[in-house]
Write a protein that holds these residues in place. Structure first.
Motif, mmCIF file in Angstrom:
data_model
loop_
_atom_site.group_PDB
_atom_site.id
_atom_site.type_symbol
_atom_site.label_atom_id
_atom_site.label_comp_id
_atom_site.label_asym_id
_atom_site.label_seq_id
_atom_site.Cartn_x
_atom_site.Cartn_y
_atom_site.Cartn_z
ATOM 1 N N VAL A 1 30.996 58.611 59.381
ATOM 2 C CA VAL A 1 30.402 57.325 58.987
ATOM 3 C C VAL A 1 31.499 56.289 58.728
ATOM 4 C CG1 VAL A 1 28.967 56.134 57.271
ATOM 5 C CG2 VAL A 1 28.360 58.451 58.009
ATOM 6 N N GLY A 2 32.502 56.655 57.948
ATOM 7 C CA GLY A 2 33.570 55.696 57.667
ATOM 8 C C GLY A 2 34.627 56.304 56.772
ATOM 9 N N GLU A 3 35.687 55.551 56.572
ATOM 10 C CA GLU A 3 36.734 56.043 55.675
ATOM 11 C C GLU A 3 37.432 54.886 54.973
ATOM 12 O OE1 GLU A 3 39.498 58.307 57.999
ATOM 13 O OE2 GLU A 3 39.791 56.703 59.440
ATOM 14 N N GLU A 4 37.986 55.206 53.830
ATOM 15 C CA GLU A 4 38.819 54.243 53.089
ATOM 16 C C GLU A 4 40.165 54.901 52.931
ATOM 17 O OE1 GLU A 4 37.241 53.090 49.208
ATOM 18 O OE2 GLU A 4 35.243 53.456 50.031
ATOM 19 N N LYS A 5 41.122 54.434 53.710
ATOM 20 C CA LYS A 5 42.450 55.033 53.623
ATOM 21 C C LYS A 5 43.351 54.107 52.820
ATOM 22 C CE LYS A 5 41.957 58.737 56.174
ATOM 23 N NZ LYS A 5 42.526 60.008 56.415
#
Lengths: 249, 311
Positions: free
Chosen positions: B179-183
């Protein structure tokens, strides 16, 4: 939807661990035992899902000796509806635990299975993933947020470098990380009520699973002790020591 | 014996942890092949082929592996791993996610987070947050193992010239999607492999104060970490956590600032070569493991440290 939560009885996380003098393991005689902290988070998440009206029934399961019923009662006091105790005095390793849980999943058919990501005794971090593989489910490991949305669940995972969100088809397996929630304490009336909630005891044989460990522990030792060093008077002395004595900067 | 190492990477570069896992594989003995599974990861495969001591590189380049989803990766590894005596991966969050799934598909146990190889079937691993060290022997025909990278000296990134072979099998279990990521973006070195780490604890009081540590880190070329207390308090993101359930680090120099030294934190850093503790509480347990302890108010000591280092 039905939620299955697996919990494990382990040494209390505040207890100082001591290796037995004969190096056969860790001394657990007369040591305070408790629910594994990650399992508490799993129970709490299930209870919150029920409070939101997402979960309709919470079944809690534990594998272990007779005394593991204490941890099942704790989960019942926190809000689980009924318990299943798979009673065995033998050491149960992750793969067998996953096989036992698979049998329970086949019988109970939960939409969501929540487990702690690891137990603080063996530190394996395996059972949830193995259960997911054996049941053909998707897995959301190291969860910091769980959102059920129709026939899917979105799980935000704590990964190296940040956070990652995956969408899983239900039924699915979720394993909890520390920041998923902050578990509540059981109230006295709920502890009393939990004593009357149903708790079924079964054996591994009832589930058709043979306990046959693949790993044998040859020895358990205390780690090499680190000696305390010296106190420095000020920052100048510290930097001098790091440059000229330790030579690390 | 032949060993399959699953590369740790981000589709653009090979992580140094992979070289540590290759080192563990060499300690077991036998041919070492590396599997690079990802999407548009040809560059990673080329890098893996150059790693010293690698016999062959297998590449599975497909969108199904782009985000390292355990459901897809485990089916690939379980199939590609057939015929190998050992399957190894780094004990990072990716390896911890898919490897137990591989083990279950192969109906074998997994040996988690090994820190030493005793023989081809016997390995040493910490249990109880590192308060005990277990030696375990596996009776399985295939050993599925995750390796603690800091416990093995990385083999050189150059020196090999392995053949690269493409795998055509595509395994898409259809159970999960990205779905998504926060790096967290940072120019500082990676926490897990940095030579110097400076970490803050509850004593930092808030997230803004971590800037002080970042300034020192930039002088030293260090990574910035945190204790669980600092992460739980919301000062800094989870990926900075050092400890039993966070990252395990073993740098040349570890500087603990405002960290009391809970056992769970010590489990993540006590293999560091030199430990420095700065804490105003002289009874703090961190001083029991520190080579150099400074009893001081961190809000005075840390700016002084930066100044002194810049001299």
């Amino acid at each position: 939807m039905k939620v299955l939560v697996a919990v494990k009885r382990v040494i209390d996380y505040n207890v100082k661990v001591r290796v037995k003098p004969d190096n056969t393991g860790v001394d657990l005689a007369n040591v305070k035992m408790a629910m594994n902290p990650f399992c508490e988070i799993a129970v709490e998440e299930a209870v919150r899902l029920k409070e939101k009206g997402v979960a309709t029934e919470i079944v809690v399961v534990s594998i272990g000796p007779k005394a593991a019923q204490e941890q099942i009662r704790t989960a019942l006091a926190l809000g689980a509806d009924r318990g299943i105790h798979i009673e065995t005095e033998e050491e149960v390793q992750s793969l067998e635990a996953a096989k036992l849980l698979k049998s329970v999943v086949e019988k109970e058919e939960p939409k969501l299975v929540i487990l702690g990501k690891q137990s603080i005794d063996s530190d394996n971090n395996q059972t949830g993933q193995m259960l997911a593989a054996l049941t053909g489910m998707g897995q959301g490991t190291f969860a910091s947020e769980v959102v059920v949305d129709g026939e899917k669940v979105n799980v935000t995972r704590e990964v190296d470098g940040g956070l990652m969100t995956v969408s899983l088809n239900l039924p699915a397996v979720v394993t909890t990380d520390l920041r998923l929630n902050e578990p509540r304490y059981a109230s006295l009336p709920n502890i009393m009520k939990a004593k009357k909630k149903p708790l079924e005891a079964i054996s591994p044989a009832d589930l058709g699973v043979e306990i046959a460990p693949r790993l044998s522990t040859l020895k358990v030792e205390a780690p090499a002790a680190r000696q305390a060093g010296i106190k420095v008077a000020d920052v100048a002395e510290l930097v001098d020591k790091l440059k000229n004595e330790a030579k690390v900067i | 014996m032949s060993i399959l190492v699953i590369a740790e990477h981000d589709n653009s570069s090979l992580k140094q942890a992979t070289q540590s896992v290759v080192a563990a594989a060499k300690a077991i003995g036998g041919d070492v092949d590396v599997l690079v599974a990802g999407e548009n990861c040809g560059g990673v495969a080329e890098a893996a082929a150059k790693v010293d001591g690698v016999n062959k590189v297998l590449v599975a380049d497909n969108a199904a592996y782009g985000h390292f989803l355990a459901e897809n990766l485990s089916e690939l590894v379980a199939e590609a791993g057939k015929g190998y005596s050992h399957i190894l991966a780094a004990a990072g969050t990716t390896g911890k996610d898919f490897m137990p799934r591989v083990a279950a598909l192969l109906d074998v146990a997994q040996i988690s987070d090994i820190i030493r190889v005793e023989s081809e079937d016997t390995f040493v691993r910490p249990i109880y947050a590192g308060n005990a060290i277990a030696t375990v022997k596996s009776s399985d025909s295939v050993k599925v193992i995750t390796v603690r990278p800091t416990a093995f000296d990385a083999v050189p990134a150059e020196g090999g010239s392995a053949a690269v072979e493409a795998l055509d099998t595509v395994k898409d279990a259809g159970l999960s999607s990205f779905v998504g990521e926060e790096k967290a973006e940072s120019d500082r070195p990676d926490l897990a492999s940095a030579g110097i780490v400076i970490s803050g604890g509850r004593g930092m009081q808030n997230g803004d104060n971590f800037k002080m540590l970042e300034e020192v880190a930039d002088v030293l070329g260090a990574a910035v970490g945190a204790s669980r207390a600092a992460v739980d308090a919301g000062f800094v993101p989870n990926d900075m956590q050092v400890g039993q359930t966070g990252k395990i680090v073993a740098p040349q120099l570890y500087i603990a600032v405002g960290i009391s030294g809970a056992i769970q934190h010590l489990a993540g850093m006590s293999d560091s070569k030199v430990i420095v503790a700065i804490n105003k509480d002289e009874e703090a347990p961190i001083f029991q493991v520190a080579d150099y302890g400074l009893v001081a108010d961190l809000f005075e000591a840390v700016p002084q440290l930066k100044e002194e280092l810049q001299k």
